[in-house]
Scaffold this motif. Structure first.
Motif, PDB file in Angstrom:
ATOM      1  N   LYS A 191      51.614  48.192  84.702  1.00 16.98           N
ATOM      2  CA  LYS A 191      51.668  46.518  84.359  1.00 16.98           C
ATOM      3  C   LYS A 191      50.370  45.886  84.029  1.00 16.98           C
ATOM      4  O   LYS A 191      50.386  45.066  83.354  1.00 16.98           O
ATOM      5  CB  LYS A 191      52.189  45.889  85.564  1.00 16.98           C
ATOM      6  CG  LYS A 191      53.439  46.620  86.039  1.00 16.98           C
ATOM      7  CD  LYS A 191      53.949  45.596  87.381  1.00 16.98           C
ATOM      8  CE  LYS A 191      52.882  45.919  88.483  1.00 16.98           C
ATOM      9  NZ  LYS A 191      52.390  46.830  89.513  1.00 16.98           N
TER      10      LYS A 191
ATOM     11  N   ARG B  92      40.974  45.739  94.994  1.00 15.45           N
ATOM     12  CA  ARG B  92      41.598  46.801  94.287  1.00 15.45           C
ATOM     13  C   ARG B  92      41.800  48.198  95.025  1.00 15.45           C
ATOM     14  O   ARG B  92      42.379  49.034  94.604  1.00 15.45           O
ATOM     15  CB  ARG B  92      40.557  47.176  93.032  1.00 15.45           C
ATOM     16  CG  ARG B  92      40.468  45.941  92.280  1.00 15.45           C
ATOM     17  CD  ARG B  92      42.034  45.935  91.670  1.00 15.45           C
ATOM     18  NE  ARG B  92      42.078  44.383  90.892  1.00 15.45           N
ATOM     19  CZ  ARG B  92      43.330  43.752  91.060  1.00 15.45           C
ATOM     20  NH1 ARG B  92      44.155  44.354  91.566  1.00 15.45           N
ATOM     21  NH2 ARG B  92      43.070  42.515  90.693  1.00 15.45           N
TER      22      ARG B  92
ATOM     23  N   GLY C 126      46.042  47.536  98.981  1.00 14.98           N
ATOM     24  CA  GLY C 126      47.178  47.391  98.095  1.00 14.98           C
ATOM     25  C   GLY C 126      48.476  47.879  99.124  1.00 14.98           C
ATOM     26  O   GLY C 126      49.544  47.032  99.009  1.00 14.98           O
TER      27      GLY C 126
ATOM     28  N   ALA D 171      48.697  44.660 101.135  1.00 15.45           N
ATOM     29  CA  ALA D 171      49.528  43.722 100.297  1.00 15.45           C
ATOM     30  C   ALA D 171      50.992  43.920 100.523  1.00 15.45           C
ATOM     31  O   ALA D 171      51.784  43.064 100.582  1.00 15.45           O
ATOM     32  CB  ALA D 171      48.946  43.796  98.915  1.00 15.45           C
TER      33      ALA D 171
ATOM     34  N   ALA E  43      53.668  41.302 101.799  1.00 16.54           N
ATOM     35  CA  ALA E  43      54.692  40.790 100.690  1.00 16.54           C
ATOM     36  C   ALA E  43      56.235  40.767 101.187  1.00 16.54           C
ATOM     37  O   ALA E  43      57.000  40.234 100.557  1.00 16.54           O
ATOM     38  CB  ALA E  43      54.747  41.841  99.253  1.00 16.54           C
TER      39      ALA E  43
ATOM     40  N   GLY F 133      53.785  41.634  87.871  1.00 20.58           N
ATOM     41  CA  GLY F 133      54.006  41.404  89.339  1.00 20.58           C
ATOM     42  C   GLY F 133      55.291  42.479  89.565  1.00 20.58           C
ATOM     43  O   GLY F 133      55.491  43.302  88.966  1.00 20.58           O
ATOM     44  N   ARG F 134      55.868  42.071  90.503  1.00 20.94           N
ATOM     45  CA  ARG F 134      57.202  42.578  90.984  1.00 20.94           C
ATOM     46  C   ARG F 134      58.625  41.816  90.726  1.00 20.94           C
ATOM     47  O   ARG F 134      59.540  42.400  90.536  1.00 20.94           O
ATOM     48  CB  ARG F 134      57.052  42.908  92.446  1.00 20.94           C
ATOM     49  CG  ARG F 134      56.227  43.783  92.976  1.00 20.94           C
ATOM     50  CD  ARG F 134      56.399  45.220  92.466  1.00 20.94           C
ATOM     51  NE  ARG F 134      55.396  46.144  93.004  1.00 20.94           N
ATOM     52  CZ  ARG F 134      54.196  46.397  92.696  1.00 20.94           C
ATOM     53  NH1 ARG F 134      53.657  45.788  91.871  1.00 20.94           N
ATOM     54  NH2 ARG F 134      53.328  47.356  93.462  1.00 20.94           N
ATOM     55  N   ASP F 135      58.340  40.445  90.762  1.00 20.83           N
ATOM     56  CA  ASP F 135      59.504  39.663  90.741  1.00 20.83           C
ATOM     57  C   ASP F 135      59.165  38.427  89.912  1.00 20.83           C
ATOM     58  O   ASP F 135      59.757  37.260  90.068  1.00 20.83           O
ATOM     59  CB  ASP F 135      59.655  38.930  92.327  1.00 20.83           C
ATOM     60  CG  ASP F 135      58.407  38.201  92.782  1.00 20.83           C
ATOM     61  OD1 ASP F 135      57.378  38.218  92.243  1.00 20.83           O
ATOM     62  OD2 ASP F 135      58.527  37.398  93.859  1.00 20.83           O
TER      63      ASP F 135
ATOM     64  N   ARG G 250      55.095  52.786  99.275  1.00 21.76           N
ATOM     65  CA  ARG G 250      55.132  51.539  98.602  1.00 21.76           C
ATOM     66  C   ARG G 250      56.395  51.215  97.831  1.00 21.76           C
ATOM     67  O   ARG G 250      56.948  50.062  97.961  1.00 21.76           O
ATOM     68  CB  ARG G 250      54.012  51.418  97.774  1.00 21.76           C
ATOM     69  CG  ARG G 250      53.519  49.880  97.515  1.00 21.76           C
ATOM     70  CD  ARG G 250      52.162  49.556  97.968  1.00 21.76           C
ATOM     71  NE  ARG G 250      50.987  50.188  97.218  1.00 21.76           N
ATOM     72  CZ  ARG G 250      50.766  49.436  96.161  1.00 21.76           C
ATOM     73  NH1 ARG G 250      50.801  48.408  95.544  1.00 21.76           N
ATOM     74  NH2 ARG G 250      49.515  50.179  95.869  1.00 21.76           N
TER      75      ARG G 250
ATOM     76  N   ASP H 148      58.755  48.040  98.590  1.00 17.98           N
ATOM     77  CA  ASP H 148      58.997  47.237  97.715  1.00 17.98           C
ATOM     78  C   ASP H 148      60.339  47.021  97.379  1.00 17.98           C
ATOM     79  O   ASP H 148      60.951  45.820  97.016  1.00 17.98           O
ATOM     80  CB  ASP H 148      58.037  47.477  96.554  1.00 17.98           C
ATOM     81  CG  ASP H 148      56.515  47.069  96.838  1.00 17.98           C
ATOM     82  OD1 ASP H 148      56.253  46.556  97.824  1.00 17.98           O
ATOM     83  OD2 ASP H 148      55.691  47.368  95.972  1.00 17.98           O
TER      84      ASP H 148
HETATM   85  O1  CDP Z   1      48.677  47.617  90.957  1.00 18.53           O
HETATM   86  P1  CDP Z   1      49.777  47.729  92.048  1.00 18.53           P
HETATM   87  O2  CDP Z   1      50.933  47.599  91.481  1.00 18.53           O
HETATM   88  O3  CDP Z   1      49.470  48.757  93.140  1.00 18.53           O
HETATM   89  O4  CDP Z   1      49.770  46.522  92.939  1.00 18.53           O
HETATM   90  P2  CDP Z   1      49.746  45.324  92.872  1.00 18.53           P
HETATM   91  O5  CDP Z   1      50.443  44.849  91.805  1.00 18.53           O
HETATM   92  O6  CDP Z   1      48.291  44.494  92.790  1.00 18.53           O
HETATM   93  O7  CDP Z   1      50.550  44.624  94.117  1.00 18.53           O
HETATM   94  C1  CDP Z   1      50.341  44.984  95.499  1.00 18.53           C
HETATM   95  C2  CDP Z   1      51.285  44.654  96.377  1.00 18.53           C
HETATM   96  O8  CDP Z   1      51.931  43.373  96.334  1.00 18.53           O
HETATM   97  C3  CDP Z   1      52.681  45.382  95.699  1.00 18.53           C
HETATM   98  O9  CDP Z   1      53.032  46.491  96.428  1.00 18.53           O
HETATM   99  C4  CDP Z   1      53.987  44.588  96.259  1.00 18.53           C
HETATM  100  O10 CDP Z   1      54.574  44.856  97.626  1.00 18.53           O
HETATM  101  C5  CDP Z   1      53.244  43.141  96.350  1.00 18.53           C
HETATM  102  N1  CDP Z   1      53.594  42.146  95.179  1.00 18.53           N
HETATM  103  C6  CDP Z   1      54.558  41.653  95.485  1.00 18.53           C
HETATM  104  O11 CDP Z   1      55.565  41.768  96.161  1.00 18.53           O
HETATM  105  N2  CDP Z   1      55.352  40.644  94.361  1.00 18.53           N
HETATM  106  C7  CDP Z   1      54.526  40.451  93.172  1.00 18.53           C
HETATM  107  N3  CDP Z   1      54.660  39.580  92.261  1.00 18.53           N
HETATM  108  C8  CDP Z   1      53.201  41.251  93.139  1.00 18.53           C
HETATM  109  C9  CDP Z   1      52.845  42.053  94.241  1.00 18.53           C
END
Ligand code: CDP
Length: 229
Positions: free
Chosen positions: A20, A96, A101, A104, A108, A134-136, A185, A189
């Motif tokens: 991403k 980083r 992570g 986080a 989250a 991101g995720r959401d 993770r 998530d």
């Molecule tokens: O790069 P990576 O995908 O490892 O991690 P990241 O995008 O920096 O996100 C770190 C953590 O934050 C993720 O494992 C999610 O649990 C959380 N996160 C989230 O819940 N919602 C988002 N919009 C972005 C990240």
């Protein structure tokens, strides 16, 4: 609700290591649009909490205060990256690490943290447009975005990518450990009650196992072109 204020938004969601961040950076650079790395915000809340000795608990109310008052400055730097300053400290590298992570992803799961970060994320919208990673992003933060992408890849491929990425940054890690971390993770998530990791109904799903960074970037850009011309 019009979450995207009429400003073009491309959302790029997916699990850890799906690419991403890299794809979002390339797409944003090509379009000349702004970028939101929402994961960095969750990483920063985790880092700030750890520094203050606050527990990363899904019910801990103090975490939401930390999220609300997060004193952070993002400064664009070379090759589309950003330098991150937390309370006056350069934390670009510290956020980083895999440890951050994982922390986080615990933070989250806290619903109050997620709502505290909602407006901050929406405020990243600026003309000519925003690429949000991101995720959401497509499900909660920008539900009316016109281009929604969801990237996937197998845990092994994602762990390999993450290993290379960490090596480039001079951070030590090992492959079996990264596969374990990524699977843990993913489970956290996808299984959480608030804003779980799922593709939006109207997202385009791209399996990136056998695709290069350029191929994925071009697929996203093609989609943007077909929507915005
Ligand atoms: O790069 P990576 O995908 O490892 O991690 P990241 O995008 O920096 O996100 C770190 C953590 O934050 C993720 O494992 C999610 O649990 C959380 N996160 C989230 O819940 N919602 C988002 N919009 C972005 C990240």
């Amino acid at each position: 609700m019009n979450s995207s204020k009429g400003i073009p938004v491309v959302t790029i969601d997916g699990p850890a290591g799906s690419g991403k961040g890299t794809i979002a950076q390339r797409v944003a650079r090509k379009l000349g649009w702004k970028i939101l790395d929402s994961g960095a915000l969750y990483r920063l809340v985790a880092l700030a909490a750890q520094r203050q000795g606050v527990e990363l608990d899904s019910n801990n109310k103090s975490l939401a205060d930390i999220a609300k008052n997060l004193d952070v400055i993002f400064t664009p730097c070379h090759e589309g990256g950003v330098d991150i300053c937390l309370e006056g400290d350069d934390v670009t590298r510290a956020v980083r690490t895999e440890e951050c992570g994982n922390a986080a992803s615990k933070v989250a799961t806290n619903e109050a943290v997620r709502s505290a970060l909602l407006e901050r994320q929406r405020n990243f919208q600026e003309y000519p447009g925003l690429v949000a990673d991101g995720r959401d992003m497509g499900t909660v933060v920008f539900p009316d975005a016109k281009v929604k992408i969801y990237l996937t890849a197998s845990p092994e491929i994602r762990a390999k990518r993450r290993l290379n990425q960490l090596k480039e940054q001079g951070i030590n890690a090992n492959l079996p450990g990264l596969v374990r971390d990524i699977e843990a993770r993913d489970a956290r998530d996808s299984g959480r009650k608030v804003a779980p990791l799922v593709p939006a109904d109207d997202a385009i799903i791209i399996d990136t196992d056998n695709l290069s960074i350029d191929e994925v970037t071009n697929k996203v850009l093609d989609r943007v072109k077909s929507v915005y011309g």
